[in-house]
Design an enzyme around this catalytic site. Structure first.
Site, short mmCIF file in Angstrom:
data_model
loop_
_atom_site.label_atom_id
_atom_site.label_comp_id
_atom_site.label_asym_id
_atom_site.label_seq_id
_atom_site.Cartn_x
_atom_site.Cartn_y
_atom_site.Cartn_z
N GLN A 250 2.51 19.71 58.85
CA GLN A 250 3.50 19.25 57.78
C GLN A 250 3.02 20.03 56.76
O GLN A 250 3.66 19.92 55.50
CB GLN A 250 2.71 18.25 57.25
CG GLN A 250 2.77 16.85 58.79
CD GLN A 250 4.15 16.30 58.80
OE1 GLN A 250 4.99 15.87 58.17
NE2 GLN A 250 5.53 16.83 59.78
N HIS A 253 6.08 21.70 54.81
CA HIS A 253 7.14 21.10 53.62
C HIS A 253 7.16 21.66 52.80
O HIS A 253 8.39 22.28 51.93
CB HIS A 253 6.82 20.11 54.24
CG HIS A 253 7.31 19.20 55.56
ND1 HIS A 253 8.49 18.71 55.22
CD2 HIS A 253 6.35 18.68 55.88
CE1 HIS A 253 9.11 17.96 56.38
NE2 HIS A 253 8.07 17.79 56.89
N GLU A 318 1.26 8.81 54.12
CA GLU A 318 2.10 9.08 54.99
C GLU A 318 1.97 8.56 56.10
O GLU A 318 2.63 7.41 56.67
CB GLU A 318 3.02 9.60 54.51
CG GLU A 318 4.82 9.84 54.53
CD GLU A 318 5.59 11.22 54.43
OE1 GLU A 318 6.67 11.13 54.80
OE2 GLU A 318 4.38 12.15 54.36
N HIS A 319 1.30 9.67 56.81
CA HIS A 319 1.46 9.64 57.72
C HIS A 319 0.05 9.70 59.28
O HIS A 319 -0.54 10.19 57.96
CB HIS A 319 2.31 11.51 58.63
CG HIS A 319 3.13 11.92 58.44
ND1 HIS A 319 3.85 12.67 57.23
CD2 HIS A 319 4.55 11.08 59.42
CE1 HIS A 319 5.64 12.24 57.12
NE2 HIS A 319 6.22 11.58 58.23
N ASP A 352 9.49 12.42 62.99
CA ASP A 352 10.05 13.05 62.53
C ASP A 352 11.45 13.45 62.33
O ASP A 352 12.67 13.02 61.76
CB ASP A 352 9.64 14.52 61.46
CG ASP A 352 8.28 14.62 60.49
OD1 ASP A 352 8.46 13.58 59.91
OD2 ASP A 352 7.67 15.18 60.56
N HIS A 411 17.58 -27.33 30.45
CA HIS A 411 17.26 -27.59 32.23
C HIS A 411 17.42 -28.77 32.63
O HIS A 411 17.93 -29.40 33.48
CB HIS A 411 15.97 -27.11 32.54
CG HIS A 411 16.03 -25.40 32.37
ND1 HIS A 411 16.22 -24.67 31.32
CD2 HIS A 411 15.92 -24.45 33.20
CE1 HIS A 411 16.50 -23.62 31.51
NE2 HIS A 411 16.47 -23.29 33.33
#
Length: 425
Positions: A250, A253, A318-319, A352, A411
Protein backbone atom coordinates in the site's frame (compact mmCIF):
# COMPACT_ATOMS: atom_id res chain seq x y z
CA UNK A 1 0.76 0.01 27.91
CA UNK A 2 1.17 1.36 24.37
CA UNK A 3 4.71 1.95 23.05
CA UNK A 4 5.45 3.76 19.80
CA UNK A 5 8.44 2.07 18.17
CA UNK A 6 8.19 4.20 15.01
CA UNK A 7 6.17 7.38 14.39
CA UNK A 8 5.34 9.28 11.19
CA UNK A 9 5.12 12.99 10.33
CA UNK A 10 3.53 15.40 12.78
CA UNK A 11 0.02 16.78 12.32
CA UNK A 12 1.40 20.29 11.71
CA UNK A 13 3.53 19.06 8.79
CA UNK A 14 0.56 17.25 7.25
CA UNK A 15 -1.68 20.31 7.68
CA UNK A 16 0.71 22.56 5.76
CA UNK A 17 0.57 20.22 2.74
CA UNK A 18 -3.24 20.09 2.89
CA UNK A 19 -3.47 23.90 2.84
CA UNK A 20 -1.40 24.15 -0.35
CA UNK A 21 -3.62 21.58 -2.07
CA UNK A 22 -6.74 23.45 -0.93
CA UNK A 23 -5.66 26.73 -2.53
CA UNK A 24 -4.67 25.13 -5.84
CA UNK A 25 -7.98 23.29 -6.18
CA UNK A 26 -10.04 26.35 -5.29
CA UNK A 27 -8.44 28.28 -8.15
CA UNK A 28 -9.14 25.51 -10.67
CA UNK A 29 -12.79 25.24 -9.64
CA UNK A 30 -13.28 28.99 -10.08
CA UNK A 31 -11.52 28.93 -13.46
CA UNK A 32 -13.55 26.05 -14.90
CA UNK A 33 -16.74 27.51 -13.46
CA UNK A 34 -16.13 30.75 -15.37
CA UNK A 35 -14.65 29.50 -18.63
CA UNK A 36 -15.97 25.95 -19.10
CA UNK A 37 -14.46 23.91 -21.92
CA UNK A 38 -11.78 26.54 -22.61
CA UNK A 39 -10.42 26.20 -19.09
CA UNK A 40 -10.71 22.40 -19.12
CA UNK A 41 -8.66 22.21 -22.31
CA UNK A 42 -5.98 24.59 -20.99
CA UNK A 43 -5.65 22.58 -17.77
CA UNK A 44 -5.52 19.28 -19.67
CA UNK A 45 -2.74 20.64 -21.87
CA UNK A 46 -0.86 21.97 -18.84
CA UNK A 47 -1.04 18.90 -16.61
CA UNK A 48 -1.47 15.98 -19.05
CA UNK A 49 -0.19 17.40 -22.38
CA UNK A 50 -3.51 16.25 -23.81
CA UNK A 51 -5.73 18.26 -26.15
CA UNK A 52 -7.69 16.02 -28.53
CA UNK A 53 -10.41 17.25 -30.85
CA UNK A 54 -12.97 15.78 -28.45
CA UNK A 55 -12.35 14.55 -24.89
CA UNK A 56 -15.28 12.12 -25.18
CA UNK A 57 -14.49 8.86 -26.95
CA UNK A 58 -16.84 7.98 -29.82
CA UNK A 59 -18.47 4.53 -30.17
CA UNK A 60 -16.06 3.79 -33.03
CA UNK A 61 -13.05 4.69 -30.90
CA UNK A 62 -14.35 2.52 -28.07
CA UNK A 63 -14.76 -0.46 -30.40
CA UNK A 64 -11.20 -0.02 -31.69
CA UNK A 65 -9.77 0.24 -28.17
CA UNK A 66 -11.57 -2.85 -26.89
CA UNK A 67 -10.49 -4.81 -29.99
CA UNK A 68 -6.80 -4.15 -29.39
CA UNK A 69 -6.81 -5.13 -25.70
CA UNK A 70 -5.23 -8.60 -25.27
CA UNK A 71 -7.68 -11.43 -24.67
CA UNK A 72 -6.10 -12.40 -21.34
CA UNK A 73 -6.58 -8.84 -20.08
CA UNK A 74 -10.22 -8.95 -21.14
CA UNK A 75 -10.68 -12.29 -19.39
CA UNK A 76 -9.15 -10.94 -16.20
CA UNK A 77 -11.30 -7.80 -16.30
CA UNK A 78 -14.43 -9.89 -16.83
CA UNK A 79 -13.48 -12.13 -13.89
CA UNK A 80 -13.07 -9.15 -11.58
CA UNK A 81 -16.29 -7.53 -12.78
CA UNK A 82 -18.22 -10.77 -12.27
CA UNK A 83 -17.13 -10.84 -8.62
CA UNK A 84 -17.91 -7.15 -8.04
CA UNK A 85 -21.29 -7.40 -9.80
CA UNK A 86 -22.28 -10.52 -7.88
CA UNK A 87 -21.54 -8.99 -4.48
CA UNK A 88 -23.21 -5.69 -5.43
CA UNK A 89 -26.34 -7.53 -6.58
CA UNK A 90 -26.45 -9.47 -3.33
CA UNK A 91 -26.10 -6.21 -1.39
CA UNK A 92 -28.83 -4.55 -3.47
CA UNK A 93 -31.18 -7.43 -2.66
CA UNK A 94 -30.89 -6.58 1.06
CA UNK A 95 -32.12 -3.00 0.51
CA UNK A 96 -35.88 -3.18 0.61
CA UNK A 97 -38.68 -0.69 0.10
CA UNK A 98 -41.05 -0.36 3.06
CA UNK A 99 -44.77 0.38 3.52
CA UNK A 100 -46.50 -0.04 6.87
CA UNK A 101 -49.75 1.03 8.55
CA UNK A 102 -48.51 2.59 11.81
CA UNK A 103 -51.97 3.66 13.02
CA UNK A 104 -55.37 2.79 11.57
CA UNK A 105 -55.48 4.71 8.30
CA UNK A 106 -51.88 6.04 8.51
CA UNK A 107 -49.61 4.62 5.80
CA UNK A 108 -45.88 5.36 6.02
CA UNK A 109 -43.16 4.07 3.78
CA UNK A 110 -39.93 4.60 1.97
CA UNK A 111 -38.62 3.91 -1.53
CA UNK A 112 -35.00 3.39 -2.49
CA UNK A 113 -34.56 5.55 -5.58
CA UNK A 114 -31.34 5.52 -7.65
CA UNK A 115 -29.52 8.80 -8.23
CA UNK A 116 -30.23 9.93 -11.81
CA UNK A 117 -26.68 10.66 -12.95
CA UNK A 118 -23.20 9.87 -11.61
CA UNK A 119 -19.70 10.91 -12.64
CA UNK A 120 -16.98 8.33 -11.95
CA UNK A 121 -13.29 9.22 -11.75
CA UNK A 122 -10.87 6.45 -12.72
CA UNK A 123 -7.32 7.43 -11.67
CA UNK A 124 -4.38 7.08 -14.05
CA UNK A 125 -0.82 8.34 -14.19
CA UNK A 126 1.85 5.96 -12.95
CA UNK A 127 -0.84 3.53 -11.81
CA UNK A 128 -3.77 3.16 -14.25
CA UNK A 129 -6.49 2.08 -11.83
CA UNK A 130 -8.38 -0.36 -14.05
CA UNK A 131 -10.20 -1.78 -11.00
CA UNK A 132 -11.80 1.56 -10.20
CA UNK A 133 -13.99 1.13 -13.28
CA UNK A 134 -15.57 -1.95 -11.72
CA UNK A 135 -15.94 -0.39 -8.30
CA UNK A 136 -17.68 2.80 -9.41
CA UNK A 137 -19.30 2.42 -12.84
CA UNK A 138 -20.48 -1.16 -12.44
CA UNK A 139 -21.76 -0.64 -8.90
CA UNK A 140 -23.72 2.43 -9.98
CA UNK A 141 -25.30 0.45 -12.80
CA UNK A 142 -26.29 -2.37 -10.43
CA UNK A 143 -27.96 0.28 -8.26
CA UNK A 144 -30.01 1.41 -11.27
CA UNK A 145 -28.37 4.76 -12.11
CA UNK A 146 -29.62 5.83 -15.55
CA UNK A 147 -26.64 7.91 -16.69
CA UNK A 148 -23.10 7.00 -15.62
CA UNK A 149 -20.25 8.97 -17.14
CA UNK A 150 -16.57 8.38 -16.47
CA UNK A 151 -13.27 10.23 -16.83
CA UNK A 152 -9.75 8.85 -16.84
CA UNK A 153 -6.51 10.68 -17.71
CA UNK A 154 -4.18 9.77 -20.57
CA UNK A 155 -0.89 8.06 -19.78
CA UNK A 156 1.97 10.05 -21.23
CA UNK A 157 -0.25 11.28 -24.05
CA UNK A 158 -1.71 7.83 -24.79
CA UNK A 159 -5.21 6.47 -24.15
CA UNK A 160 -5.06 3.75 -21.41
CA UNK A 161 -6.62 0.89 -23.37
CA UNK A 162 -7.17 -1.57 -20.51
CA UNK A 163 -8.83 1.08 -18.35
CA UNK A 164 -11.15 2.14 -21.16
CA UNK A 165 -11.98 -1.50 -21.89
CA UNK A 166 -12.97 -1.96 -18.24
CA UNK A 167 -15.10 1.19 -18.40
CA UNK A 168 -16.90 -0.16 -21.47
CA UNK A 169 -17.47 -3.59 -19.90
CA UNK A 170 -18.73 -1.93 -16.71
CA UNK A 171 -21.43 -0.10 -18.67
CA UNK A 172 -20.36 3.56 -18.79
CA UNK A 173 -22.71 5.68 -20.90
CA UNK A 174 -20.07 8.33 -21.72
CA UNK A 175 -16.29 7.98 -21.49
CA UNK A 176 -13.90 10.94 -21.47
CA UNK A 177 -10.11 10.93 -21.58
CA UNK A 178 -9.71 13.71 -19.08
CA UNK A 179 -7.90 13.75 -15.76
CA UNK A 180 -7.33 15.59 -12.52
CA UNK A 181 -9.29 18.36 -10.88
CA UNK A 182 -10.49 19.62 -14.26
CA UNK A 183 -12.31 16.33 -14.85
CA UNK A 184 -14.02 16.48 -11.47
CA UNK A 185 -15.14 20.08 -11.96
CA UNK A 186 -16.34 19.47 -15.51
CA UNK A 187 -18.50 16.55 -14.37
CA UNK A 188 -19.84 18.42 -11.33
CA UNK A 189 -20.55 21.83 -12.84
CA UNK A 190 -20.91 20.90 -16.49
CA UNK A 191 -19.41 22.64 -19.52
CA UNK A 192 -20.55 23.34 -23.04
CA UNK A 193 -19.84 19.70 -24.00
CA UNK A 194 -20.24 17.81 -20.72
CA UNK A 195 -23.62 17.71 -19.02
CA UNK A 196 -23.33 17.95 -15.23
CA UNK A 197 -24.04 15.01 -12.91
CA UNK A 198 -25.76 14.67 -9.56
CA UNK A 199 -22.98 12.77 -7.79
CA UNK A 200 -19.20 12.25 -8.02
CA UNK A 201 -17.48 9.02 -6.99
CA UNK A 202 -14.10 7.35 -7.19
CA UNK A 203 -10.61 7.62 -5.71
CA UNK A 204 -7.81 9.94 -6.79
CA UNK A 205 -4.75 11.84 -5.63
CA UNK A 206 -4.80 14.59 -3.01
CA UNK A 207 -5.98 17.19 -5.54
CA UNK A 208 -8.85 15.04 -6.81
CA UNK A 209 -9.89 14.28 -3.22
CA UNK A 210 -9.84 17.97 -2.35
CA UNK A 211 -11.89 18.78 -5.45
CA UNK A 212 -14.59 16.38 -4.25
CA UNK A 213 -14.55 18.04 -0.84
CA UNK A 214 -14.94 21.54 -2.27
CA UNK A 215 -17.60 20.48 -4.80
CA UNK A 216 -19.67 18.67 -2.17
CA UNK A 217 -23.03 20.38 -1.88
CA UNK A 218 -23.15 21.31 -5.54
CA UNK A 219 -23.12 17.54 -6.09
CA UNK A 220 -23.20 14.53 -3.84
CA UNK A 221 -20.06 12.46 -3.30
CA UNK A 222 -19.34 8.93 -2.20
CA UNK A 223 -17.02 9.93 0.67
CA UNK A 224 -14.12 12.18 1.56
CA UNK A 225 -10.94 10.34 0.64
CA UNK A 226 -7.27 10.97 1.30
CA UNK A 227 -4.11 8.90 0.76
CA UNK A 228 -4.62 5.16 1.02
CA UNK A 229 -3.99 3.66 4.46
CA UNK A 230 -3.14 0.19 5.70
CA UNK A 231 -3.11 -1.08 9.26
CA UNK A 232 -1.87 -4.55 10.10
CA UNK A 233 -2.77 -6.07 13.46
CA UNK A 234 -0.45 -8.95 14.24
CA UNK A 235 0.56 -11.18 17.11
CA UNK A 236 3.31 -13.75 17.66
CA UNK A 237 1.85 -16.05 14.98
CA UNK A 238 2.58 -13.57 12.16
CA UNK A 239 5.82 -13.38 10.21
CA UNK A 240 7.75 -10.26 9.29
CA UNK A 241 7.98 -11.12 5.58
CA UNK A 242 4.19 -11.01 5.17
CA UNK A 243 3.73 -7.92 7.38
CA UNK A 244 6.41 -5.99 5.49
CA UNK A 245 5.09 -7.10 2.10
CA UNK A 246 1.55 -6.03 2.91
CA UNK A 247 2.62 -2.63 4.29
CA UNK A 248 4.76 -1.86 1.24
CA UNK A 249 2.00 -3.07 -1.05
CA UNK A 250 0.00 0.00 0.00
CA UNK A 251 2.95 2.36 0.59
CA UNK A 252 3.65 2.31 -3.16
CA UNK A 253 0.40 4.22 -3.78
CA UNK A 254 2.08 7.50 -2.89
CA UNK A 255 4.57 9.23 -0.58
CA UNK A 256 1.81 10.30 1.83
CA UNK A 257 0.28 6.83 2.30
CA UNK A 258 0.47 5.65 5.93
CA UNK A 259 1.35 2.05 6.79
CA UNK A 260 0.96 0.94 10.40
CA UNK A 261 1.67 -2.19 12.40
CA UNK A 262 -0.03 -2.77 15.74
CA UNK A 263 1.46 -5.82 17.41
CA UNK A 264 1.67 -7.64 20.70
CA UNK A 265 5.11 -8.97 19.70
CA UNK A 266 8.15 -6.73 20.19
CA UNK A 267 10.22 -9.30 18.28
CA UNK A 268 7.91 -8.99 15.26
CA UNK A 269 8.02 -5.18 15.46
CA UNK A 270 11.80 -5.00 15.05
CA UNK A 271 11.93 -7.84 12.54
CA UNK A 272 9.40 -5.95 10.42
CA UNK A 273 11.57 -2.83 10.35
CA UNK A 274 14.51 -4.89 9.09
CA UNK A 275 12.36 -6.81 6.60
CA UNK A 276 10.91 -3.62 5.10
CA UNK A 277 14.40 -2.32 4.45
CA UNK A 278 15.35 -5.65 2.85
CA UNK A 279 12.31 -5.72 0.57
CA UNK A 280 12.81 -2.10 -0.48
CA UNK A 281 16.13 -3.13 -2.05
CA UNK A 282 14.30 -5.11 -4.76
CA UNK A 283 10.84 -3.48 -4.94
CA UNK A 284 10.44 -1.69 -8.28
CA UNK A 285 8.28 1.01 -6.69
CA UNK A 286 10.70 1.60 -3.80
CA UNK A 287 11.21 5.23 -4.84
CA UNK A 288 7.68 5.95 -3.62
CA UNK A 289 7.17 3.23 -1.02
CA UNK A 290 10.36 4.09 0.86
CA UNK A 291 9.30 7.72 1.28
CA UNK A 292 5.82 6.69 2.44
CA UNK A 293 7.32 4.33 5.03
CA UNK A 294 9.93 6.86 6.16
CA UNK A 295 7.47 9.71 6.59
CA UNK A 296 4.23 7.94 7.48
CA UNK A 297 5.10 4.45 8.69
CA UNK A 298 4.28 3.61 12.31
CA UNK A 299 4.73 0.65 14.62
CA UNK A 300 2.75 0.46 17.85
CA UNK A 301 3.50 -2.17 20.49
CA UNK A 302 0.56 -3.18 22.70
CA UNK A 303 0.24 -5.59 25.60
CA UNK A 304 -2.91 -7.43 24.51
CA UNK A 305 -5.35 -7.93 21.66
CA UNK A 306 -7.89 -5.92 23.67
CA UNK A 307 -5.48 -2.98 23.63
CA UNK A 308 -4.92 -3.57 19.90
CA UNK A 309 -8.66 -3.10 19.33
CA UNK A 310 -8.59 0.21 21.23
CA UNK A 311 -5.63 1.57 19.23
CA UNK A 312 -7.02 0.35 15.91
CA UNK A 313 -10.39 2.01 16.52
CA UNK A 314 -8.58 5.27 17.35
CA UNK A 315 -6.84 5.18 13.95
CA UNK A 316 -10.02 4.18 12.05
CA UNK A 317 -7.99 3.18 8.99
CA UNK A 318 -9.14 2.42 5.48
CA UNK A 319 -7.71 -1.12 5.22
CA UNK A 320 -7.20 -3.32 8.27
CA UNK A 321 -5.47 -6.68 7.91
CA UNK A 322 -5.62 -9.11 10.83
CA UNK A 323 -2.74 -11.58 11.14
CA UNK A 324 -3.45 -13.11 14.53
CA UNK A 325 -4.25 -16.45 16.12
CA UNK A 326 -7.99 -15.66 16.12
CA UNK A 327 -8.76 -13.11 13.35
CA UNK A 328 -12.53 -13.21 13.89
CA UNK A 329 -12.09 -11.72 17.35
CA UNK A 330 -11.48 -8.41 15.55
CA UNK A 331 -14.52 -8.84 13.32
CA UNK A 332 -16.58 -9.08 16.49
CA UNK A 333 -14.90 -6.21 18.38
CA UNK A 334 -13.54 -3.62 15.92
CA UNK A 335 -15.95 -0.78 15.02
CA UNK A 336 -13.89 1.68 12.97
CA UNK A 337 -12.48 0.47 9.64
CA UNK A 338 -13.13 0.77 5.92
CA UNK A 339 -12.59 -2.88 5.02
CA UNK A 340 -11.37 -5.82 7.08
CA UNK A 341 -9.10 -8.59 5.81
CA UNK A 342 -9.15 -11.61 8.09
CA UNK A 343 -6.22 -13.99 8.21
CA UNK A 344 -3.06 -14.45 6.13
CA UNK A 345 -4.94 -16.01 3.21
CA UNK A 346 -6.43 -12.67 2.15
CA UNK A 347 -4.92 -9.20 1.76
CA UNK A 348 -5.65 -5.65 0.62
CA UNK A 349 -4.69 -6.36 -3.00
CA UNK A 350 -7.53 -8.90 -3.24
CA UNK A 351 -10.05 -6.29 -2.14
CA UNK A 352 -8.48 -3.63 -4.35
CA UNK A 353 -8.67 -5.66 -7.53
CA UNK A 354 -10.94 -8.64 -7.84
CA UNK A 355 -12.44 -10.42 -4.85
CA UNK A 356 -15.73 -8.52 -5.05
CA UNK A 357 -15.82 -6.00 -2.20
CA UNK A 358 -15.48 -2.33 -3.15
CA UNK A 359 -12.09 -0.62 -2.92
CA UNK A 360 -13.29 2.98 -2.58
CA UNK A 361 -13.09 3.33 1.21
CA UNK A 362 -12.99 5.99 3.95
CA UNK A 363 -9.64 7.48 4.99
CA UNK A 364 -8.41 10.12 7.44
CA UNK A 365 -10.59 8.82 10.26
CA UNK A 366 -13.82 8.89 8.24
CA UNK A 367 -14.35 5.21 9.08
CA UNK A 368 -15.62 6.48 12.43
CA UNK A 369 -18.86 7.55 10.72
CA UNK A 370 -19.10 5.98 7.27
CA UNK A 371 -18.39 2.83 5.32
CA UNK A 372 -17.06 2.71 1.79
CA UNK A 373 -18.64 2.95 -1.63
CA UNK A 374 -21.31 0.31 -2.23
CA UNK A 375 -24.54 -0.09 -4.13
CA UNK A 376 -26.46 1.67 -1.35
CA UNK A 377 -24.49 4.90 -1.84
CA UNK A 378 -26.23 5.37 -5.18
CA UNK A 379 -29.69 5.07 -3.65
CA UNK A 380 -31.77 7.75 -1.95
CA UNK A 381 -34.07 6.36 0.73
CA UNK A 382 -37.07 8.68 0.38
CA UNK A 383 -40.05 8.55 2.72
CA UNK A 384 -43.75 9.11 1.98
CA UNK A 385 -47.00 9.25 3.94
CA UNK A 386 -50.70 8.80 3.23
CA UNK A 387 -53.77 9.13 5.51
CA UNK A 388 -57.45 8.31 5.43
CA UNK A 389 -59.72 11.27 6.35
CA UNK A 390 -60.36 9.82 9.84
CA UNK A 391 -56.63 9.31 10.47
CA UNK A 392 -55.83 12.82 9.23
CA UNK A 393 -58.27 14.36 11.72
CA UNK A 394 -56.80 12.29 14.58
CA UNK A 395 -53.17 13.13 13.82
CA UNK A 396 -54.09 16.76 13.13
CA UNK A 397 -55.29 17.31 16.70
CA UNK A 398 -51.94 16.19 18.11
CA UNK A 399 -49.95 18.16 15.53
CA UNK A 400 -51.92 21.36 16.17
CA UNK A 401 -51.16 21.25 19.91
CA UNK A 402 -47.49 20.43 19.28
CA UNK A 403 -47.17 23.33 16.82
CA UNK A 404 -48.65 25.70 19.40
CA UNK A 405 -45.90 24.73 21.86
CA UNK A 406 -43.33 25.73 19.23
CA UNK A 407 -45.15 28.97 18.22
CA UNK A 408 -45.60 27.77 14.62
CA UNK A 409 -48.95 29.36 13.78
CA UNK A 410 -48.86 28.44 10.09
CA UNK A 411 -48.01 24.83 10.86
CA UNK A 412 -50.84 24.70 13.39
CA UNK A 413 -53.32 25.98 10.83
CA UNK A 414 -52.29 23.27 8.33
CA UNK A 415 -53.26 20.68 10.92
CA UNK A 416 -56.48 22.42 12.05
CA UNK A 417 -57.66 22.76 8.45
CA UNK A 418 -57.64 18.95 8.20
CA UNK A 419 -59.32 18.58 11.59
CA UNK A 420 -62.14 20.89 10.50
CA UNK A 421 -62.47 19.28 7.10
CA UNK A 422 -62.22 15.62 8.02
CA UNK A 423 -63.24 15.46 11.69
CA UNK A 424 -66.62 14.36 13.11
CA UNK A 425 -67.63 12.45 9.99
Amino acid sequence: MTKWIKAGKSQSELLEYDQNVNETVRGIIENVGKHGDKSVRELSEKFDHWSPEQFRLSPEQLDEIVARVPEQVKTDIRFAQTQVRNFAEKQRATILDLEVETLPGVILGHRNIPVNSVGCYIPGGRYPMVASAHMSILTAKVAGVKRVIACTPPMNGVIPDATVCAMVFAGADEIYILGGVQAMVAMALGTETIKSVDMLVGPGNAFVAEAKRQLYGKVGIDLFAGPTEVLIIADHTADAEMVACDILGQSEHGPTSPGVLITTSEKLAYETIDEIQRQLLTLSTADIASVAWRDNGMIILVESIEEAVIEADKLAYEHVEVLTENPRYFLEHLTNYGALFLGPETNVAYGDKAIGTNHTLPTKGAARYTGGLWVGKFLKTCTYQECTPEASALVGEYVARLCEIENFAGHKEQALLRVRRYGNK
